[in-house]
Design a protein around this motif. Structure first.
Motif, PDB file in Angstrom:
ATOM      1  N   ARG A  43       7.024  -3.513  -5.051  1.00 17.89           N
ATOM      2  CA  ARG A  43       6.245  -2.541  -3.972  1.00 17.89           C
ATOM      3  C   ARG A  43       6.112  -1.235  -4.881  1.00 17.89           C
ATOM      4  O   ARG A  43       6.865  -0.732  -5.582  1.00 17.89           O
ATOM      5  CB  ARG A  43       7.061  -2.260  -2.902  1.00 17.89           C
ATOM      6  N   ASN A  44       4.893  -0.570  -4.678  1.00 15.53           N
ATOM      7  CA  ASN A  44       4.581   0.758  -5.394  1.00 15.53           C
ATOM      8  C   ASN A  44       5.563   1.680  -4.783  1.00 15.53           C
ATOM      9  O   ASN A  44       5.629   2.102  -3.348  1.00 15.53           O
ATOM     10  CB  ASN A  44       3.303   1.075  -5.353  1.00 15.53           C
ATOM     11  N   GLU A  46       5.780   4.985  -5.281  1.00 12.56           N
ATOM     12  CA  GLU A  46       4.980   6.247  -4.677  1.00 12.56           C
ATOM     13  C   GLU A  46       4.348   5.904  -3.301  1.00 12.56           C
ATOM     14  O   GLU A  46       4.478   6.893  -2.449  1.00 12.56           O
ATOM     15  CB  GLU A  46       3.980   6.501  -5.646  1.00 12.56           C
ATOM     16  N   ALA A  47       3.878   4.794  -3.138  1.00 12.76           N
ATOM     17  CA  ALA A  47       3.084   4.433  -1.948  1.00 12.76           C
ATOM     18  C   ALA A  47       4.283   4.237  -0.909  1.00 12.76           C
ATOM     19  O   ALA A  47       3.999   4.708   0.398  1.00 12.76           O
ATOM     20  CB  ALA A  47       2.512   3.348  -2.096  1.00 12.76           C
TER      21      ALA A  47
ATOM     22  N   ASP B  45      -2.057  -3.282  -1.193  1.00 14.76           N
ATOM     23  CA  ASP B  45      -2.518  -1.958  -0.602  1.00 14.76           C
ATOM     24  C   ASP B  45      -2.401  -2.359   0.902  1.00 14.76           C
ATOM     25  O   ASP B  45      -2.219  -1.431   2.014  1.00 14.76           O
ATOM     26  CB  ASP B  45      -3.780  -1.502  -1.006  1.00 14.76           C
ATOM     27  N   GLU B  48       0.770  -2.208   2.193  1.00 13.79           N
ATOM     28  CA  GLU B  48       1.214  -0.860   2.657  1.00 13.79           C
ATOM     29  C   GLU B  48       0.676  -0.398   3.884  1.00 13.79           C
ATOM     30  O   GLU B  48       1.483   0.241   4.346  1.00 13.79           O
ATOM     31  CB  GLU B  48       1.204  -0.090   1.575  1.00 13.79           C
TER      32      GLU B  48
END
Lengths: 602, 200
Positions: A43-44, A46-47, B45, B48
């Protein structure tokens, strides 16, 4: 054989082993396939941090909003409940509390609006039942009545429903009258249509009983009243009667447990607030039936109740009763006293007499002196040796108030008289003609004939007692043939000294009294009883009496207007006086043509 | 403190909009939710976004005095699952372009673009098979195979008895076998894919 069997078993075992291993491998391969999704890209950070900050900021905003929100009131909880029922309080992803939650939510989403709408509609309909014709919810009331009628097919039930609605219409008329309003033509048409339909149902019955006959009469009388109101005659009101009179007509048709009942009451009060409703229930009992002639049974069921007004404004009710009949006064119960089993069919013209007695209730006979005024027609008065049963009207105040003499009708029953306190029929009439007082009890009550009628803009539709149609005057025995009986003297009272000139002649109304076999009972009246001359007790004297109980006195429709505080008395037609003719259920003269009329605004 | 008791405590504090408790909830469940979303969406994405929307709906539920009563983890998975389902309904089936295949091959240092295509198509097919399961079956499969929960934990998470969890698992596996035409060896899937793509 055994070799083949062993070979088959070996094959089956081999297949089972292969299947088990294949399933095991399938399970393993499926696990490997699912494992292909196990590894996910990292997982990013920052996101993730950005998402966390957004989440906490949103939470802080909601917390502040909740802190500013006022406490939820009743409506808030109600809306929350509705939301819950509709499933709006749940989010898309909220798991159901139970497997039945989702189906219940769907069902409630369709049921709750319907239930709410049904409850609201029922509330409106219930509230509309107390509405009056000129009010907003009155169409809802009529609509509900129409639905009830349309759903009622059984003639008996439909008739009962119609009579209930007609009673409701009459009460609405009275309410309108008290409010100084006049009914609309649609209202009259609707009432007339309901009366016509009720008459049709009554006439269609195969075996009409006394109740049906009485109901037909009452309905026809009511129809005649609303369609063709009689002329209004307003005599000069007494000086002391300043309060406006109000008329409370009420037609109550109920079926008594025993046989028949017809109730007709008209009450007149001096003030709009005082609206006594008198309900008289008459039920021909067994002993009455045995004592009375057959023709006298049916009209007995029709008993008018006249209520007049005293000078003080107290309503006075004059009624008649039969043996074991129950006469009730709704709201103002009348004490009938000890009733003796005497069948007495008495018809009292419901006269809008103004002032009769200062006592509120006139039912119990009192030993007070009675003002007996013989009617100008002496033929209708059979001398009766019985004591006079008079409604307590001994007050001297009557004289100055009522210009007309008070007519007291004693029971013509010599034998019954001491036993049964027959109701006293006191009909004060504004009759100018001064009748010399006669010591003998008068059997005919002259009806007042007021001639001067002031303009009454709003006539009140009053249901009078069933109208005797085409009844010849009662063939009463000549007064000369009957020796005067020494009745108690205090009953004779000279007429009031203030007669008022009335151009119209008096119309005597015979008050029939039905003699019946009466068991000995303690005399209720303190009036000294007079021994019967020749008739033994338990002997029906009805055949010998000229006037039988079946006589239904015509009761003119009293018309009152709030605009005119004067008391009006409707004229009593001469031909309306009915003798002993039993009522029939046949079509009335004007019934055939009214049946074809449109049913109003239904 | 057990996991269920910890969830109850956090949930109780979260109902009072305790920011500390909400932060703990986010830190505790958002990674698993992200993995769950990535597995089903195959897009970081979108995953998220799914996590963000899941926690946002959770807050709105708390505000309207609704939301989870006992099982916070199951509630969050269900919200994420609904979001993914809506996403699948709203979007067209994913297509794989040659450039994407080359990029994936370069990223994974896989010299064979064919293997990249086969692997991506196999993953999509498995995802589609998982998404074809009922919500309960999918949750049982995901919680048990990907989150490593036991039957008891899954039963507590989805508020069902252990027997029901086992039955759900068996039916889910049978449905996956039926959808994926699983042969005795996993190579069958690849062979089938090769036949379908015409590259055999």
């Amino acid at each position: 054989m055994s070799y083949e069997l062993r070979r088959a078993q070996r094959d089956l075992l081999g297949k089972a082993k292969r299947r088990t291993s294949r399933d095991r491998m399938t399970e393993q391969s499926l696990g490997e396939l699912l494992d292909s999704l196990y590894h996910t890209p990292p997982r990013n950070a920052e996101a993730a941090a950005r998402g966390r900050a957004t989440f906490l900021a949103e939470a802080a905003a909601m917390r502040d909003e909740l802190a500013r929100r006022p406490k939820r009131g009743m409506l808030g909880w109600l809306s929350e409940l509705v939301k819950r029922c509709l499933g709006m309080g749940r989010l898309d992803g909220e798991p159901s509390a139970s497997p039945l939650d989702a189906p219940l939510r769907r069902v409630s989403a369709s049921l709750v609006p319907g239930l709410v709408a049904t409850f609201a509609s029922m509330t409106i309909v219930v509230v509309a039942q107390n509405s009056l014709p000129n009010q907003t919810l009155y169409p809802v009331k009529l609509w509900s009545e129409d639905i009830q009628l349309s759903l009622t097919i059984e003639p008996e039930n439909r008739l009962a429903l119609l009579i209930e609605f007609i009673n409701c219409r009459v009460m609405e008329l009275n309410a309108l009258h008290q409010r100084g309003e006049s009914p609309s033509p649609e209202f009259i048409l609707r009432l007339e249509a309901q009366i016509n339909e009720a008459l049709q149902l009554l006439n269609a019955k195969s075996g009409p009983d006394a109740f049906d006959i009485a109901a037909v009469r009452a309905l026809e009388q009511l129809r005649a009243t609303i369609t063709d109101p009689p002329p209004i005659v307003v005599p000069t009101p007494p000086a002391r009667l300043s309060a406006p009179l109000s008329l409370t007509p009420m037609v109550v048709l109920t079926r008594a447990p025993v046989n028949t009942v017809l109730i007709h009451s008209v009450s007149v009060t001096a003030s709009p607030e005082q609206t006594p409703t008198t309900v008289a229930t008459v039920t021909p009992s067994a002993d009455t039936t045995s004592a009375l002639p057959s023709s006298a049974l049916t009209p007995v069921s029709l008993i008018p109740v006249a209520t007049s007004v005293t000078a003080d404004g107290d309503p006075v009710t004059t009624t008649s009763r039969t043996t074991e009949d129950a006469i009730r006064t709704v709201g103002d119960p009348v004490d009938l006293g000890a009733s003796t089993p005497t069948a007495v069919a008495v018809t009292i013209p419901v006269l809008p007499t103004v002032v009769v007695m200062p006592q509120p209730t006139a039912v119990p006979p009192t030993p007070t002196p009675v003002h007996v005024v013989p009617t100008p027609q002496p033929t209708a008065v059979p001398p009766t040796p019985t004591p006079v049963h008079v409604v307590p009207t001994p007050q001297p105040t009557v004289a100055p108030l009522t210009p007309t003499p008070v007519h007291v009708v004693p029971t013509p029953q010599p034998t019954v008289a001491p036993l049964t306190p027959t109701p006293v029929h006191v009909v004060p009439t504004p009759q100018p003609t001064a009748v010399p007082p006669t010591p003998t009890p008068v059997h005919v009550v002259p009806t007042p004939q007021p001639t001067a009628m002031p303009p009454t803009p709003t006539p009140v539709y009053v249901v009078p007692t069933p109208q005797p149609t085409a009844v010849p005057p009662t063939p009463t025995p000549k007064p000369t043939a009957v020796p005067p009986t020494p009745t108690p003297k205090p009953t004779a009272v000279p007429p009031t000294p203030t007669p008022q000139p009335q151009p119209t002649p008096l119309v005597p109304i015979p008050i029939p009294v039905v003699p019946t076999t009466v068991k000995p009972a303690p005399p209720l009246l303190p009036v000294e009883p007079i021994a019967p001359p020749a008739l033994p007790i338990n002997t029906p004297v009805a055949p010998t009496l000229p006037i039988l109980p079946t006589v239904m006195n015509p009761i003119p429709a009293p018309i009152f207007s709030l605009e005119h505080p004067e008391v009006t008395a409707t004229p009593l037609p001469d031909e309306s006086v009915r003798a002993t003719a039993p009522p029939t259920l046949g079509p009335m003269p004007d019934q055939t043509q009214q049946q074809g009329e449109p049913s109003g605004d239904k | 403190m057990s996991d269920q008791a910890l969830q109850q405590t956090l949930l109780q504090r979260a109902r009072e909009f305790d920011l500390q408790a909400l932060a703990e909830i986010y830190d505790l469940f958002s990674p698993a939710l992200y993995r769950y979303a990535v597995r089903l969406l195959n897009d970081p994405d979108l995953a998220e976004e799914c996590v963000t929307e899941t926690f946002s709906r959770f807050l709105r539920a708390l505000k309207s005095n609704s939301g989870p009563r006992r099982h916070l983890r199951a509630y969050l998975y269900r919200v994420a699952h609904n979001w993914i389902t809506d996403h699948y309904r709203a979007t067209q089936p994913a297509s794989v372009s040659l450039e994407e295949i080359e990029d994936v091959a370069l990223d994974h240092h896989d010299p064979s673009p064919l293997q990249v295509v086969i692997g991506k198509l196999a993953s999509e097919r498995i995802r589609a098979a998982i998404m074809s399961l009922t919500p309960d079956q999918r949750q049982v499969i995901v919680l048990k195979y990907y989150e490593g929960m036991t039957n008891d934990e899954v039963a507590a998470a989805i508020d069902k008895p252990v027997g029901a969890v086992k039955a759900l698992q068996q039916r889910a596996l049978a449905a996956l076998r039926r959808v994926l035409h699983v042969q005795s060896d996993p190579a069958g899937v690849l062979d089938e894919l090769r036949v379908e793509t015409g590259s055999a």
